[in-house]
Design an enzyme around this catalytic site. Structure first.
Site, short mmCIF file in Angstrom:
data_model
loop_
_atom_site.label_atom_id
_atom_site.label_comp_id
_atom_site.label_asym_id
_atom_site.label_seq_id
_atom_site.Cartn_x
_atom_site.Cartn_y
_atom_site.Cartn_z
N SER A 119 1.48 6.17 -7.17
CA SER A 119 0.53 5.53 -8.10
C SER A 119 0.87 5.75 -9.57
CB SER A 119 -0.88 6.02 -7.82
OG SER A 119 -1.36 5.43 -6.65
N LYS A 122 1.80 2.84 -11.59
CA LYS A 122 0.79 1.86 -12.03
C LYS A 122 0.66 1.79 -13.55
CE LYS A 122 -1.82 2.41 -7.70
NZ LYS A 122 -2.95 3.11 -7.05
N TYR A 243 4.97 -4.23 -5.42
CA TYR A 243 4.08 -3.06 -5.54
C TYR A 243 4.61 -1.91 -4.68
CZ TYR A 243 0.14 0.01 -4.66
OH TYR A 243 -0.66 1.14 -4.52
N TYR A 295 -8.51 9.03 -9.77
CA TYR A 295 -9.45 8.40 -8.84
C TYR A 295 -10.84 9.01 -8.92
CZ TYR A 295 -5.00 6.69 -7.77
OH TYR A 295 -3.77 6.14 -7.93
N VAL A 313 0.47 10.01 -4.72
CA VAL A 313 0.42 10.73 -3.44
C VAL A 313 1.78 11.34 -3.06
CG1 VAL A 313 -1.58 9.55 -2.44
CG2 VAL A 313 0.71 8.58 -2.12
O1 DON Z 1 -0.75 2.20 -2.10
C1 DON Z 1 -0.50 3.30 -1.62
O2 DON Z 1 -1.08 3.71 -0.64
C2 DON Z 1 0.56 4.19 -2.26
N1 DON Z 1 1.80 3.53 -2.28
C3 DON Z 1 0.17 4.67 -3.61
C4 DON Z 1 -1.12 5.42 -3.60
C5 DON Z 1 -1.20 6.58 -4.50
O3 DON Z 1 -0.24 7.16 -4.95
C6 DON Z 1 -2.55 7.07 -4.78
N2 DON Z 1 -2.51 8.17 -5.69
N3 DON Z 1 -2.87 9.26 -5.67
#
Ligand code: DON
Length: 361
Positions: A119, A122, A243, A295, A313
């Site tokens: 994320s 982003k 994405y 978040y 993540v």
């Molecule tokens: O969309 C997803 O599930 C992951 N590629 C990115 C999510 C993420 O990193 C959330 N952050 N803490």
């Protein structure tokens, strides 16, 4: 009970305080500022900055101490495995990096360990989308909201028809779809920007993680099609691939510290390259990091650490200390919100030791 100070009392109080001060320059600055002298105000500001300046105190030794003190927190977290490839990451690797106010990079721990941005990508995609389309166009279709919901929440797409913000998955998928160009052009632009900010042309995406995300990202695919159904997205599924690819870009903690520094300093790179200098854009990105970068934990994070930050993540967190520094941390085990447990604790410790919380400046 309260006291009323007349001008004479005030001056004698100030003088008695000044008497206690060791540096004569500081005395002058304080006196001048009382009488509203603009020169003195500037000088006082400079004095304040230099009082806060911590550069000579940020050493490898200090960072190593912070890392050693907090690494045990990793055992309280769990490495993400909802994307199967992510589950292969070592739970013990840990790194801590700072780019100080002079652009000097100081790093400790597993500084060569690569992990995926997830994320954190982003904020880069948001930068590119806003550079190309302008903020008004980008935010016509999504909000500036914070959230009490996890990163993959999308209930509001049904209620308001728009993503809450560009930090949560729905808004991020929409954001990258707004970057112009066919096929994987949008992803390539995000990658190019990451390479520029970090001055690291070796950065690339991890094909295995990308394929794993693509294969298991049904929830993201669902959001993509809800937005396509409502006309927010007009392109095809390759936009969703962009994405997944941006999430799979591999970096080190040092790269994250450079990204944090960049947004903290008006989009000027750690080596002073001002190609993308844009004060307003850096404020936009930092404000989104502040309200939604962690978040549903963002509010508590702002209370405890008080610095614009963005987690992924993959176990990374990038932090901007406004107008000053960048911090990058890595440790894969996550808390229930998807934020690195040991990474959070290292940032908290560092922020406290150096008084970086913006609400206490
Ligand atoms: O969309 C997803 O599930 C992951 N590629 C990115 C999510 C993420 O990193 C959330 N952050 N803490």
């Amino acid at each position: 009970m309260f006291f009323v100070l007349d001008k004479n009392n005030l001056l004698s109080l100030i003088e008695s305080k000044i008497f206690l001060m060791k540096k004569s320059a500081l005395k002058l600055l304080l006196l001048f500022s009382i009488f509203n002298c603009p020169l003195a105000v500037d000088a006082l500001h400079a004095q304040k900055k230099s009082t806060i300046a911590t550069d000579n105190k940020i050493t490898e030794k200090v960072l190593q101490d912070i890392l050693d003190t907090n690494k045990h927190f990793a055992t309280q977290g769990k490495v993400a495995d909802y994307i199967p490839e992510l589950g292969k990451m070592s739970a013990d690797a840990i790194a801590f990096s700072v780019v100080d106010t002079n652009g000097k990079v100081i790093s400790v721990g597993d500084i060569n360990k690569k992990f995926t941005m997830q994320s954190i990508s982003k904020i880069i995609a948001l930068m590119v989308a806003v550079q190309e389309n302008g903020e008004e166009t980008v935010f016509k279709n999504m909000g500036y909201f914070g959230s009490d919901k996890p990163f993959n929440h999308f209930g509001n797409l049904e209620i308001t028809g728009k993503p809450l913000n560009p930090m949560m998955n729905a808004g991020a998928i929409l954001t990258v779809s707004m970057i112009q160009g066919e096929g994987e052009t949008a992803f390539q632009k995000v990658l190019k920007m990451v390479r520029f900010i970090t001055k690291n042309n070796n950065i690339n995406y991890n094909e295995a993680v990308y394929l794993s995300e693509k294969e298991t990202g049904h929830r993201n695919r669902g959001m993509f099609y809800i937005m396509k159904n409502s006309g927010l997205i007009t392109g095809e599924e390759n936009q969703l691939d962009n994405y997944f690819k941006q999430c799979s870009i591999e970096v080190t903690a040092e790269d994250l510290a450079k990204i944090g520094y960049f947004f903290a300093n008006e989009c000027v790179r750690f080596d002073g390259d001002a190609t993308h200098r844009n004060t307003d854009l850096s404020k936009l990105i930092q404000s989104q990091m502040m309200v939604a970068g962690m978040y549903e934990f963002s509010g508590e994070y702002a209370r405890r650490i008080g610095l614009p930050s963005k987690s992924g993540v993959g176990g990374g967190i990038t932090v901007s200390v406004p107008s000053k520094m960048g911090i990058g941390v890595f440790s894969a085990p996550l808390d229930s919100h998807g934020n690195s447990v040991a990474g959070y604790q290292m940032i908290l410790d560092f922020s406290k030791r150096f008084g970086l919380n913006i609400f206490t400046q």
